[in-house]
Design an enzyme around this catalytic site. Structure first.
Site, mmCIF file in Angstrom:
data_model
loop_
_atom_site.group_PDB
_atom_site.id
_atom_site.type_symbol
_atom_site.label_atom_id
_atom_site.label_comp_id
_atom_site.label_asym_id
_atom_site.label_seq_id
_atom_site.Cartn_x
_atom_site.Cartn_y
_atom_site.Cartn_z
ATOM 1 N N LYS A 1 0.858 -1.188 0.000
ATOM 2 C CA LYS A 1 0.000 0.000 0.000
ATOM 3 C C LYS A 1 0.893 1.236 0.000
ATOM 4 O O LYS A 1 1.864 1.316 0.754
ATOM 5 C CB LYS A 1 -0.889 0.021 1.247
ATOM 6 C CG LYS A 1 -1.621 1.351 1.488
ATOM 7 C CD LYS A 1 -2.176 1.434 2.887
ATOM 8 C CE LYS A 1 -1.098 1.517 3.946
ATOM 9 N NZ LYS A 1 -0.392 2.830 3.987
ATOM 10 N N PRO B 1 8.989 -5.309 4.091
ATOM 11 C CA PRO B 1 9.593 -5.047 5.408
ATOM 12 C C PRO B 1 8.536 -4.700 6.450
ATOM 13 O O PRO B 1 7.408 -4.312 6.119
ATOM 14 C CB PRO B 1 10.525 -3.863 5.144
ATOM 15 C CG PRO B 1 9.995 -3.219 3.906
ATOM 16 C CD PRO B 1 9.377 -4.303 3.088
ATOM 17 N N ALA C 1 6.835 -2.718 9.816
ATOM 18 C CA ALA C 1 6.713 -1.348 10.353
ATOM 19 C C ALA C 1 7.262 -0.340 9.362
ATOM 20 O O ALA C 1 8.067 0.521 9.694
ATOM 21 C CB ALA C 1 7.435 -1.231 11.693
ATOM 22 N N GLY D 1 5.303 1.468 6.780
ATOM 23 C CA GLY D 1 4.448 2.476 6.178
ATOM 24 C C GLY D 1 3.847 2.079 4.853
ATOM 25 O O GLY D 1 3.284 2.927 4.144
ATOM 26 N N ILE D 2 3.937 0.812 4.476
ATOM 27 C CA ILE D 2 3.339 0.341 3.227
ATOM 28 C C ILE D 2 2.318 -0.764 3.483
ATOM 29 O O ILE D 2 2.030 -1.578 2.606
ATOM 30 C CB ILE D 2 4.409 -0.110 2.210
ATOM 31 C CG1 ILE D 2 5.426 -1.054 2.846
ATOM 32 C CG2 ILE D 2 5.097 1.087 1.584
ATOM 33 C CD1 ILE D 2 6.464 -1.585 1.860
ATOM 34 N N GLY D 3 1.776 -0.775 4.696
ATOM 35 C CA GLY D 3 0.629 -1.633 5.000
ATOM 36 C C GLY D 3 0.897 -3.111 4.985
ATOM 37 O O GLY D 3 -0.022 -3.898 4.715
ATOM 38 N N GLY D 4 2.111 -3.545 5.281
ATOM 39 C CA GLY D 4 2.418 -4.975 5.204
ATOM 40 C C GLY D 4 1.479 -5.830 6.029
ATOM 41 O O GLY D 4 0.832 -6.753 5.517
ATOM 42 N N GLY D 5 1.360 -5.543 7.321
ATOM 43 C CA GLY D 5 0.483 -6.330 8.180
ATOM 44 C C GLY D 5 -0.967 -6.165 7.820
ATOM 45 O O GLY D 5 -1.746 -7.139 7.822
ATOM 46 N N ALA E 1 -2.188 -5.321 4.823
ATOM 47 C CA ALA E 1 -2.421 -5.997 3.549
ATOM 48 C C ALA E 1 -2.507 -7.505 3.743
ATOM 49 O O ALA E 1 -3.320 -8.181 3.102
ATOM 50 C CB ALA E 1 -1.308 -5.636 2.563
ATOM 51 N N ASP F 1 -5.936 0.670 8.280
ATOM 52 C CA ASP F 1 -5.573 0.405 6.887
ATOM 53 C C ASP F 1 -6.196 -0.870 6.332
ATOM 54 O O ASP F 1 -6.111 -1.102 5.118
ATOM 55 C CB ASP F 1 -4.055 0.306 6.742
ATOM 56 C CG ASP F 1 -3.371 1.660 6.695
ATOM 57 O OD1 ASP F 1 -4.064 2.661 6.421
ATOM 58 O OD2 ASP F 1 -2.152 1.719 6.944
#
Length: 275
Positions: free
Chosen positions: A9, A90, A92, A94-98, A100, A129
């Protein structure tokens, strides 16, 4: 086996417009997704289990704290599935890993179990998110993440994602905001890639200044992205991942190769923006 992708994200712009009495921040954000991310696989099983593999598996919790298992719990107790998370994004970052991953789990388990998705208010219990990550289409996200509106069509563009291997917790970044009430996004108005970048350049990520104060490496990542081949560079979410936008995949690949060669230890990817 059911397979779901969890794309990265990107908050192309993120304005913090207020603070509710319950402590939740109000946001106005243009969100898009890059064609890279994690992969989740689901198989029938009597018990609910989670295995984490992939190059970013280290440090991912596999117990009750994992958002994937929390998402599964929203369907009710005593349901079984064998879930495998192939982790590429990666943590924490800022691209919504968890988030998403949780959204992909909701989609996959809904298909596996033949059940409807949980109610929208239940999804927010997993994080602001998660609702926006249910669909990889560009969206305007507002409120605390519960109000979603399809964004006007984006021009073809490609992202260069750079993470300086610094984990940035969301709480201190929001706490470091100088102002809680800021102007919302301008009305979407663009034609073609140049018009889109021009419009984006007038928007902001209000979390970037406090995130840079917390993690100065964010500034280094933005400096590395800035160049003739990358007409716009900005931080995503609460950091530390930064992105640059390019008109063509060749330009994005060249910028990614340039940065990876300059600083080999960073996480660098190039990918199209999903439309």
């Amino acid at each position: 086996m059911i397979v779901e992708r969890a794309p990265a994200k990107i908050n192309l712009a993120l304005h913090v417009t207020g603070l509710r009495t319950d402590g939740y921040h109000l946001l106005d954000s243009l969100v898009a997704f890059a064609d890279c991310g994690d992969v989740l696989r689901f198989e029938p099983a009597q018990r609910l289990t989670l295995e984490v593999t992939g190059p970013m598996a280290k440090g991912v919790p596999t117990g009750a704290a994992n958002l994937i298992l929390r998402a599964a719990g929203l369907f009710g107790p005593d349901k079984g599935a064998r879930i495998t998370l192939e982790k590429h994004l990666p943590h924490a970052a800022g691209i919504g890993g968890g988030s998403a991953d949780a959204a992909a789990a909701l989609r996959g388990l809904s298909r596996l179990w033949g059940l409807p998705l949980p109610a929208p208010e239940a999804l927010l219990s997993l994080g602001a998110d998660v609702p926006v990550c249910l669909s990889p289409a560009p969206q305007i996200m507002s409120g605390i993440g519960e109000r979603l509106t399809p964004a006007p069509a984006l021009p073809a563009c490609h992202a260069v994602l750079v993470n300086p291997r610094v984990a940035v917790p969301t709480g201190p970044v929001f706490a470091g905001l100088a102002r809680k009430e800021n102007a919302p996004l301008e009305a979407p108005d663009w034609q073609g890639f140049t018009g889109f970048v021009t419009w984006l350049a007038r928007q902001r990520n209000d979390l970037e200044p406090p995130a840079r104060a917390f993690a100065p490496a964010i500034g280094q990542a933005l400096d590395a992205l800035t160049g003739e081949d990358v007409p716009l560079a900005r931080m995503s979410g609460s950091g530390a991942t930064c992105f640059g936008l390019c008109e063509t995949q060749a330009e994005a690949d060249a910028a990614a190769d340039r940065i990876a060669a300059q600083i080999p230890g960073w996480w660098v990817r190039s990918a199209p923006i999903l439309s």
